[in-house]
Design a protein around this motif. Structure first.
Motif, PDB file in Angstrom:
ATOM      1  N   ASN A 149       0.863  -1.182   0.000  1.00 36.64           N
ATOM      2  CA  ASN A 149       0.000   0.000   0.000  1.00 36.64           C
ATOM      3  C   ASN A 149       0.898   1.230   0.000  1.00 36.64           C
ATOM      4  N   ASN A 150       0.291   2.389  -0.080  1.00 33.98           N
ATOM      5  CA  ASN A 150       1.106   3.593  -0.176  1.00 33.98           C
ATOM      6  C   ASN A 150       1.860   3.865   1.126  1.00 33.98           C
ATOM      7  N   ALA A 151       1.290   3.458   2.248  1.00 30.61           N
ATOM      8  CA  ALA A 151       2.004   3.614   3.518  1.00 30.61           C
ATOM      9  C   ALA A 151       3.316   2.831   3.460  1.00 30.61           C
ATOM     10  N   SER A 180      -4.699   6.102  11.223  1.00 31.31           N
ATOM     11  CA  SER A 180      -3.418   6.341  11.888  1.00 31.31           C
ATOM     12  C   SER A 180      -2.206   6.370  10.977  1.00 31.31           C
ATOM     13  N   PHE A 181      -2.362   6.793   9.720  1.00 30.27           N
ATOM     14  CA  PHE A 181      -1.179   7.048   8.901  1.00 30.27           C
ATOM     15  C   PHE A 181      -0.780   8.505   9.092  1.00 30.27           C
ATOM     16  N   ARG A 182       0.337   8.698   9.787  1.00 34.37           N
ATOM     17  CA  ARG A 182       0.870  10.044   9.978  1.00 34.37           C
ATOM     18  C   ARG A 182       2.299  10.040   9.494  1.00 34.37           C
ATOM     19  N   PHE A 288       2.141   6.495  -4.708  1.00 32.29           N
ATOM     20  CA  PHE A 288       0.674   6.627  -4.691  1.00 32.29           C
ATOM     21  C   PHE A 288       0.017   5.267  -4.467  1.00 32.29           C
ATOM     22  N   SER A 289      -1.288   5.309  -4.184  1.00 33.45           N
ATOM     23  CA  SER A 289      -2.044   4.091  -3.859  1.00 33.45           C
ATOM     24  C   SER A 289      -2.573   3.419  -5.124  1.00 33.45           C
ATOM     25  N   GLY A 290      -2.788   2.111  -5.041  1.00 31.10           N
ATOM     26  CA  GLY A 290      -3.377   1.389  -6.161  1.00 31.10           C
ATOM     27  C   GLY A 290      -4.898   1.436  -6.142  1.00 31.10           C
ATOM     28  N   ASP A 291      -5.476   1.617  -4.943  1.00 29.34           N
ATOM     29  CA  ASP A 291      -6.931   1.455  -4.837  1.00 29.34           C
ATOM     30  C   ASP A 291      -7.664   2.753  -4.525  1.00 29.34           C
ATOM     31  N   LYS A 292      -7.006   3.888  -4.761  1.00 29.92           N
ATOM     32  CA  LYS A 292      -7.747   5.155  -4.640  1.00 29.92           C
ATOM     33  C   LYS A 292      -8.143   5.581  -6.060  1.00 29.92           C
ATOM     34  N   LEU A 293      -7.701   6.741  -6.520  1.00 30.39           N
ATOM     35  CA  LEU A 293      -8.167   7.205  -7.834  1.00 30.39           C
ATOM     36  C   LEU A 293      -7.792   6.254  -8.967  1.00 30.39           C
TER      37      LEU A 293
HETATM   38  C1  LIG Z   1      -4.042   7.450   1.453  1.00 28.33           C
HETATM   39  C2  LIG Z   1      -2.732   8.064   1.669  1.00 28.33           C
HETATM   40  C3  LIG Z   1      -1.665   7.327   2.186  1.00 28.33           C
HETATM   41  C4  LIG Z   1      -1.835   5.884   2.594  1.00 28.33           C
HETATM   42  O1  LIG Z   1      -2.070   5.118   1.446  1.00 28.33           O
HETATM   43  P1  LIG Z   1      -2.571   3.599   1.618  1.00 28.33           P
HETATM   44  O2  LIG Z   1      -2.507   3.070   0.221  1.00 28.33           O
HETATM   45  O3  LIG Z   1      -3.927   3.656   2.178  1.00 28.33           O
HETATM   46  O4  LIG Z   1      -1.585   2.950   2.510  1.00 28.33           O
HETATM   47  C5  LIG Z   1      -0.450   7.935   2.346  1.00 28.33           C
HETATM   48  N1  LIG Z   1      -0.280   9.228   2.014  1.00 28.33           N
HETATM   49  C6  LIG Z   1      -1.280   9.980   1.508  1.00 28.33           C
HETATM   50  C7  LIG Z   1      -1.021  11.412   1.182  1.00 28.33           C
HETATM   51  C8  LIG Z   1      -2.547   9.422   1.301  1.00 28.33           C
HETATM   52  O5  LIG Z   1      -3.529  10.146   0.811  1.00 28.33           O
END
Ligand SMILES: *Cc1c(COP(=O)(O)O)cnc(C)c1O
Length: 464
Positions: A149-151, A180-182, A288-293
């Motif tokens: 994932n993007n994290a 809790s992604f910071r 970037f994420s695979g499962d957002k946009l």
């Molecule tokens: C959603 C998001 C993440 C985390 O991405 P995941 O794929 O959910 O792990 C990290 N950084 C930004 C800026 C995001 O919008």
């Protein structure tokens, strides 16, 4: 006390004819557990002064046991109907995959595959090749890496490039994404040190320049995701940040969050920088994420310069963060659709739902209302009304897409009761309540959902 004495013993219950029927349907340990749970529930109902809701006779208890067994044999992770209008709903699994990917996904899962096998040479291959070339072609990047994932992408990049060193980030970009992604916490895990610059609302080029020192390893720009600032604000653009990086020979990374490969501004979704634009602006790395946009499977994608990606590919964390074959198959399939942008917009469900016109949604809602009214008794009131939906997935936080909502009311039930009953059915239907009305947004409903919604409402209306 009298009532407690009336609770039958487990052995006795197991001997009942109704329970014997259940023993033919379910494994014995499951039936035994269900009997115990049901009797325990009855006991605690009595002890807390409530009458056992369904009585203590054989039929009632057997019915309770059957319900417990049905609950226990329903998978926890299962399909739902998304009537919320939030297209990339993180709690409902974000992006549904393009139906065209179904076969490659099943093949990857249920058959042997070329996961790490080179058919030309007959020797070991690399699992990365299936998506790397596609990602390079689509974004113009030299190389690409895919993780869970993007994290994970951010964690891997920081671990490989900045462990024991400093990473400079604007204070205005230190956001919490939810779940809790910071950035500061991910950075700590990677062994890099965060060097915050600027103020929450304003960060200038000079702030970055003043912070750069011998310990600096990377300049990081973070998409503010589900958070927006208005008013007296300044953030440094990617181009400017790249210029600052070049002065000190430092790489610049952009955590683009959602990350899009297509320009969605023609559909009322303006202001999202495309991944290829970040790269054109000179960013060395974009995650970037695979499962957002993108509308694919859960994955984290890193694209950029080969010399920064090579250390990530060899990093020990890579093995821990790598994706499985089903993810690779569906990511490859999704990326293939992007080779023709129109194809991507048509076939990827989340993109289609985001870009569908307000007129089409209104037409669909009117037709859905007609079908619902035809299929339901007069005790169910169905209406179409204008409203707004959200993209979700930490994108376009301020944007409200015009849509048409379907409001449903059932005589004798409050909106809350109806919402709860729709959610508790065999195929849960997730709606939202606004101003005392249960609402379903047609944007996220598929045609095939309608018969299911009718069936669920029929059931609810007859027992209301
Ligand atoms: C959603 C998001 C993440 C985390 O991405 P995941 O794929 O959910 O792990 C990290 N950084 C930004 C800026 C995001 O919008």
């Amino acid at each position: 006390m009298n009532l407690l004495n009336k609770i039958p013993k487990v052995d006795k219950v197991l001997g009942w004819a109704a329970i014997e029927t259940l023993l033919n349907e379910y494994p014995r340990p499951m039936v035994l557990a269900a009997v115990r749970t049901s009797l325990d529930t009855i006991r605690s109902e009595i002890l807390t002064g409530r009458m056992p809701a369904d009585g203590l006779d054989e039929t009632s208890i057997a019915c309770k046991v059957r319900k417990a067994l049905e609950r226990a044999s329903t998978p926890g992770l299962r399909r739902v109907i998304n009537g919320t209008g939030v297209v990339l709903h993180t709690n409902l699994g974000r992006a549904p995959l393009a139906p065209a990917l179904r076969n490659s996904m099943l093949d990857a899962a249920f058959e042997y595959s070329t996961l790490e096998f080179n058919l030309e040479t007959g020797t070991r291959g690399s699992r990365a090749v299936h998506v790397e070339k596609l990602l390079s072609d689509l974004t113009g990047a030299e190389a690409a890496v895919v993780v869970n994932n993007n994290a994970a992408a951010v964690l891997l990049a920081l671990s490989a490039l900045a462990k024991g060193k400093e990473v400079i980030v604007s204070r205005g970009e230190l956001v919490e994404i939810g779940g809790s992604f910071r950035i500061p916490e991910v950075m700590e895990q990677s062994g890099a040190t965060l060097r915050e610059v600027g103020a929450t609302n304003r960060t200038h080029a000079r702030d970055y320049r003043a912070a750069i020192g011998a310990e600096t390893a990377l300049l990081l720009k973070v998409h503010t995701s589900n958070f927006a600032q208005v008013g007296f604000i300044t953030q440094v653009s990617t181009e400017e940040l790249v210029a600052i990086g070049r002065e000190s020979a430092l790489p610049v990374m952009v955590d683009a969050g959602s990350g899009t490969l297509v320009d969605l501004s023609a559909y009322g979704l303006a202001g999202e920088t495309m991944v290829q634009e970040y790269l054109q602006a000179g960013a060395d790395l974009v995650t970037f994420s695979g499962d957002k946009l993108l509308g694919g499977p859960q994955a984290g994608i890193i694209v950029g310069k080969r010399r920064f990606l090579d250390p990530m590919k060899k990093h020990p964390l890579m093995r821990a963060l790598r994706v499985d074959k089903v993810t690779l198959a569906t990511l490859e399939g999704t990326l293939r659709l992007y080779r023709d942008e129109r194809e991507a917009l048509q076939q990827i469900p989340s993109l289609r739902m985001m870009t569908v016109s307000a007129e089409e949604l209104a037409t669909r809602a009117r037709s859905a209302v007609r079908r619902l009214r035809r299929g339901l008794p007069a005790t169910v009131t169905v209406k179409a009304l204008p409203g707004h939906s959200q993209v979700g997935g930490g994108t376009f936080p301020l944007l409200e897409l015009p849509t048409t909502l379907i409001s449903v009311a059932v005589d004798g039930l409050s909106a809350q009761q109806l919402e709860q009953q729709l959610r508790s059915g065999a195929l849960p239907i997730i709606g939202r309540i606004s101003q005392g009305l249960l609402l379903l947004d047609v944007r996220t409903l598929a045609d095939k959902d309608l018969p299911e919604i009718i069936a669920a409402l029929q059931k609810i209306a007859t027992s209301a």
